[in-house]
Design an enzyme around this catalytic site. Structure first.
Site, PDB file in Angstrom:
ATOM      1  N   TYR A   1       0.835  -1.208   0.000  1.00  0.00           N
ATOM      2  CA  TYR A   1       0.000   0.000   0.000  1.00  0.00           C
ATOM      3  C   TYR A   1       0.865   1.251   0.000  1.00  0.00           C
ATOM      4  O   TYR A   1       0.679   2.150  -0.837  1.00  0.00           O
ATOM      5  CB  TYR A   1      -0.918  -0.021   1.220  1.00  0.00           C
ATOM      6  CG  TYR A   1      -1.912   1.111   1.277  1.00  0.00           C
ATOM      7  CD1 TYR A   1      -2.939   1.212   0.343  1.00  0.00           C
ATOM      8  CD2 TYR A   1      -1.844   2.077   2.278  1.00  0.00           C
ATOM      9  CE1 TYR A   1      -3.869   2.241   0.403  1.00  0.00           C
ATOM     10  CE2 TYR A   1      -2.772   3.110   2.342  1.00  0.00           C
ATOM     11  CZ  TYR A   1      -3.774   3.189   1.406  1.00  0.00           C
ATOM     12  OH  TYR A   1      -4.688   4.209   1.461  1.00  0.00           O
ATOM     13  N   ASP A   2       1.839   1.321   0.922  1.00  0.00           N
ATOM     14  CA  ASP A   2       2.677   2.522   1.050  1.00  0.00           C
ATOM     15  C   ASP A   2       3.414   2.822  -0.256  1.00  0.00           C
ATOM     16  O   ASP A   2       3.356   3.934  -0.790  1.00  0.00           O
ATOM     17  CB  ASP A   2       3.704   2.340   2.170  1.00  0.00           C
ATOM     18  CG  ASP A   2       3.063   2.075   3.522  1.00  0.00           C
ATOM     19  OD1 ASP A   2       1.827   2.026   3.601  1.00  0.00           O
ATOM     20  OD2 ASP A   2       3.814   1.908   4.494  1.00  0.00           O
TER      21      ASP A   2
ATOM     22  N   VAL B   1      -8.784   1.622  13.480  1.00  0.00           N
ATOM     23  CA  VAL B   1      -8.995   1.726  14.913  1.00  0.00           C
ATOM     24  C   VAL B   1     -10.395   2.213  15.283  1.00  0.00           C
ATOM     25  O   VAL B   1     -11.008   1.721  16.242  1.00  0.00           O
ATOM     26  CB  VAL B   1      -7.881   2.596  15.543  1.00  0.00           C
ATOM     27  CG1 VAL B   1      -7.946   4.019  15.060  1.00  0.00           C
ATOM     28  CG2 VAL B   1      -7.902   2.518  17.047  1.00  0.00           C
TER      29      VAL B   1
ATOM     30  N   SER C   1     -13.351   1.906  13.604  1.00  0.00           N
ATOM     31  CA  SER C   1     -14.356   0.860  13.389  1.00  0.00           C
ATOM     32  C   SER C   1     -14.139  -0.319  14.330  1.00  0.00           C
ATOM     33  O   SER C   1     -15.106  -0.894  14.853  1.00  0.00           O
ATOM     34  CB  SER C   1     -14.350   0.397  11.932  1.00  0.00           C
ATOM     35  OG  SER C   1     -13.046   0.039  11.516  1.00  0.00           O
ATOM     36  N   ASN C   2     -12.881  -0.696  14.561  1.00  0.00           N
ATOM     37  CA  ASN C   2     -12.599  -1.769  15.519  1.00  0.00           C
ATOM     38  C   ASN C   2     -13.215  -1.476  16.876  1.00  0.00           C
ATOM     39  O   ASN C   2     -13.932  -2.296  17.455  1.00  0.00           O
ATOM     40  CB  ASN C   2     -11.083  -1.922  15.712  1.00  0.00           C
ATOM     41  CG  ASN C   2     -10.408  -2.714  14.620  1.00  0.00           C
ATOM     42  OD1 ASN C   2     -11.042  -3.109  13.640  1.00  0.00           O
ATOM     43  ND2 ASN C   2      -9.127  -2.948  14.779  1.00  0.00           N
ATOM     44  N   PHE C   3     -12.911  -0.295  17.407  1.00  0.00           N
ATOM     45  CA  PHE C   3     -13.350   0.041  18.762  1.00  0.00           C
ATOM     46  C   PHE C   3     -14.870   0.144  18.850  1.00  0.00           C
ATOM     47  O   PHE C   3     -15.474  -0.287  19.838  1.00  0.00           O
ATOM     48  CB  PHE C   3     -12.705   1.346  19.219  1.00  0.00           C
ATOM     49  CG  PHE C   3     -11.229   1.257  19.515  1.00  0.00           C
ATOM     50  CD1 PHE C   3     -10.550   0.043  19.455  1.00  0.00           C
ATOM     51  CD2 PHE C   3     -10.515   2.393  19.867  1.00  0.00           C
ATOM     52  CE1 PHE C   3      -9.189  -0.032  19.735  1.00  0.00           C
ATOM     53  CE2 PHE C   3      -9.152   2.330  20.148  1.00  0.00           C
ATOM     54  CZ  PHE C   3      -8.493   1.116  20.078  1.00  0.00           C
TER      55      PHE C   3
ATOM     56  N   TYR D   1      -3.447  -2.197  20.316  1.00  0.00           N
ATOM     57  CA  TYR D   1      -2.156  -2.763  19.924  1.00  0.00           C
ATOM     58  C   TYR D   1      -1.061  -1.780  20.306  1.00  0.00           C
ATOM     59  O   TYR D   1      -1.090  -0.627  19.911  1.00  0.00           O
ATOM     60  CB  TYR D   1      -2.159  -3.080  18.423  1.00  0.00           C
ATOM     61  CG  TYR D   1      -3.145  -4.180  18.109  1.00  0.00           C
ATOM     62  CD1 TYR D   1      -2.771  -5.516  18.176  1.00  0.00           C
ATOM     63  CD2 TYR D   1      -4.477  -3.878  17.814  1.00  0.00           C
ATOM     64  CE1 TYR D   1      -3.683  -6.526  17.936  1.00  0.00           C
ATOM     65  CE2 TYR D   1      -5.396  -4.880  17.579  1.00  0.00           C
ATOM     66  CZ  TYR D   1      -4.994  -6.207  17.641  1.00  0.00           C
ATOM     67  OH  TYR D   1      -5.912  -7.200  17.421  1.00  0.00           O
ATOM     68  N   GLY D   2      -0.103  -2.243  21.120  1.00  0.00           N
ATOM     69  CA  GLY D   2       0.875  -1.361  21.724  1.00  0.00           C
ATOM     70  C   GLY D   2       0.347  -0.907  23.080  1.00  0.00           C
ATOM     71  O   GLY D   2      -0.578  -1.493  23.650  1.00  0.00           O
ATOM     72  N   ASP D   3       0.925   0.175  23.595  1.00  0.00           N
ATOM     73  CA  ASP D   3       0.514   0.638  24.929  1.00  0.00           C
ATOM     74  C   ASP D   3      -0.566   1.725  24.882  1.00  0.00           C
ATOM     75  O   ASP D   3      -0.955   2.267  25.919  1.00  0.00           O
ATOM     76  CB  ASP D   3       1.731   1.132  25.717  1.00  0.00           C
ATOM     77  CG  ASP D   3       2.412   2.331  25.074  1.00  0.00           C
ATOM     78  OD1 ASP D   3       1.885   2.860  24.060  1.00  0.00           O
ATOM     79  OD2 ASP D   3       3.477   2.747  25.569  1.00  0.00           O
TER      80      ASP D   3
END
Length: 326
Positions: free
Chosen positions: A146-147, A188, A190-192, A205-207
């Site tokens: 993608y990038d 993030v 839509s996930n949440f 994901y991560g802190d």
């Protein structure tokens, strides 16, 4: 704007459908091209009642020929789970899809808009990110399809302008959210929302200290149209909302707005996931008069209402495995 039909590739996608809707509202004839890799006919079902709207099922990696005065190229999977599902095809969509759009623009003397992305900045070493920053992209990583695909599309866009005189407009789009995001989008917001509405654990994901800047889709569409119709500005121009939030702050806001009792849980950060993402939009403000107007709280309220409505009657499916903080 000149008279003539407008083509929107990826027109049945999240952003594309909102753009088609706005163009129709302004009185234009619109053709949406989509192969439904990530878009959905449901996103534009309400538009098909308008005689000025046409939905054409087409894969942009294959040549196409329709007369147009404006071409907006939004065709490409834009979330990590979607574009990593078939990374080779993702690269080809960015490169061949952009090439086919540019060839059509050249043939019909149409103005061309390329939807690029903040992902061209990679995991940035400069914060916030101005258009002059050249990025820190891993060209062989799992996000490179993608990038680097979008970076190559930018190169094609500007080379067609320099060598063939095609009128081009290039925008680097930062995190965008709103109604019609796919449930499995994997980003993030839509996930949440899905996890909160279903009472599942909120997966960070991560802190949670990594930052994002969230632009409501109506504000983005306004910026896209302002850039396309500017008489001179080619870009690249950053389009996004510079208000910056940590991923943890976003999770807490969504929990508050949904009234969910979901727990927040933490998991390892995916490979090459950017730690910071915030646009410098000074150019868009000065040249285009672009100013995001929808606050995160208002935008999330509208988005949550849309997700609630669509979840009614939809069979439950686990949102586990949606691994992105984009």
């Amino acid at each position: 704007m000149e008279n003539g039909r407008i083509i929107v590739t990826g027109g049945a996608g999240f952003v594309g459908s909102h753009l088609c809707e706005r163009l129709l509202r302004e009185g234009h004839s619109v053709m949406a091209l989509d192969d439904f890799t990530t878009g959905s006919p449901k996103n534009v079902a309400h538009l098909t009642r308008d005689a000025r709207f046409k939905l054409e099922v087409h894969d942009v990696t294959q040549p196409f020929s329709f007369a147009a005065s404006r071409i907006y190229n939004l065709a490409c999977p834009a979330s990590p789970p979607h574009y990593q599902r078939d990374p080779v095809r993702t690269t080809l969509i960015s490169v061949l899809g952009t090439l086919n759009c540019l060839l059509l623009a050249q043939k019909h003397n149409a103005r061309f808009f390329q939807a690029s992305t903040s992902e061209v900045y990679g995991d940035p070493e400069v914060h916030p990110q101005p258009e002059s920053y050249r990025g820190a992209v891993n060209p062989i990583g799992i996000r490179a399809c993608y990038d680097e695909g979008k970076r190559c599309a930018e190169s094609l866009t500007m080379d067609f302008n320099r060598t063939h005189g095609v009128e081009v407009r290039l925008a680097r789009i930062f995190n965008t959210y709103g109604p019609r995001m796919a449930f499995d989008d994997g980003r993030v917001v839509s996930n949440f929302i899905i996890q909160a509405l279903r009472g599942e654990d909120i997966t960070i994901y991560g802190d949670g200290s990594q930052t994002r800047s969230f632009c409501y889709v109506d504000d983005l569409v306004d910026g896209i149209l302002r850039l396309m119709e500017h008489p001179e500005e080619r870009g690249p121009v950053n389009l996004g909302n510079p208000s910056e939030f940590t991923v943890l702050e976003l999770a807490e806001e969504i929990l508050s707005l949904t009234g969910s009792r979901s727990r927040i849980v933490y998991m390892p950060l995916p490979e090459d996931d950017p730690k910071q993402r915030k646009p410098v939009i000074d150019r868009a403000k000065a040249v285009l008069g672009f100013r995001p107007r929808v606050s995160l709280r208002d935008g999330l309220t509208r988005t949550i209402a849309d997700f609630r409505a669509r979840l009614e009657g939809v069979p439950r499916m686990s949102s586990a495995g949606l691994v992105a903080s984009r």
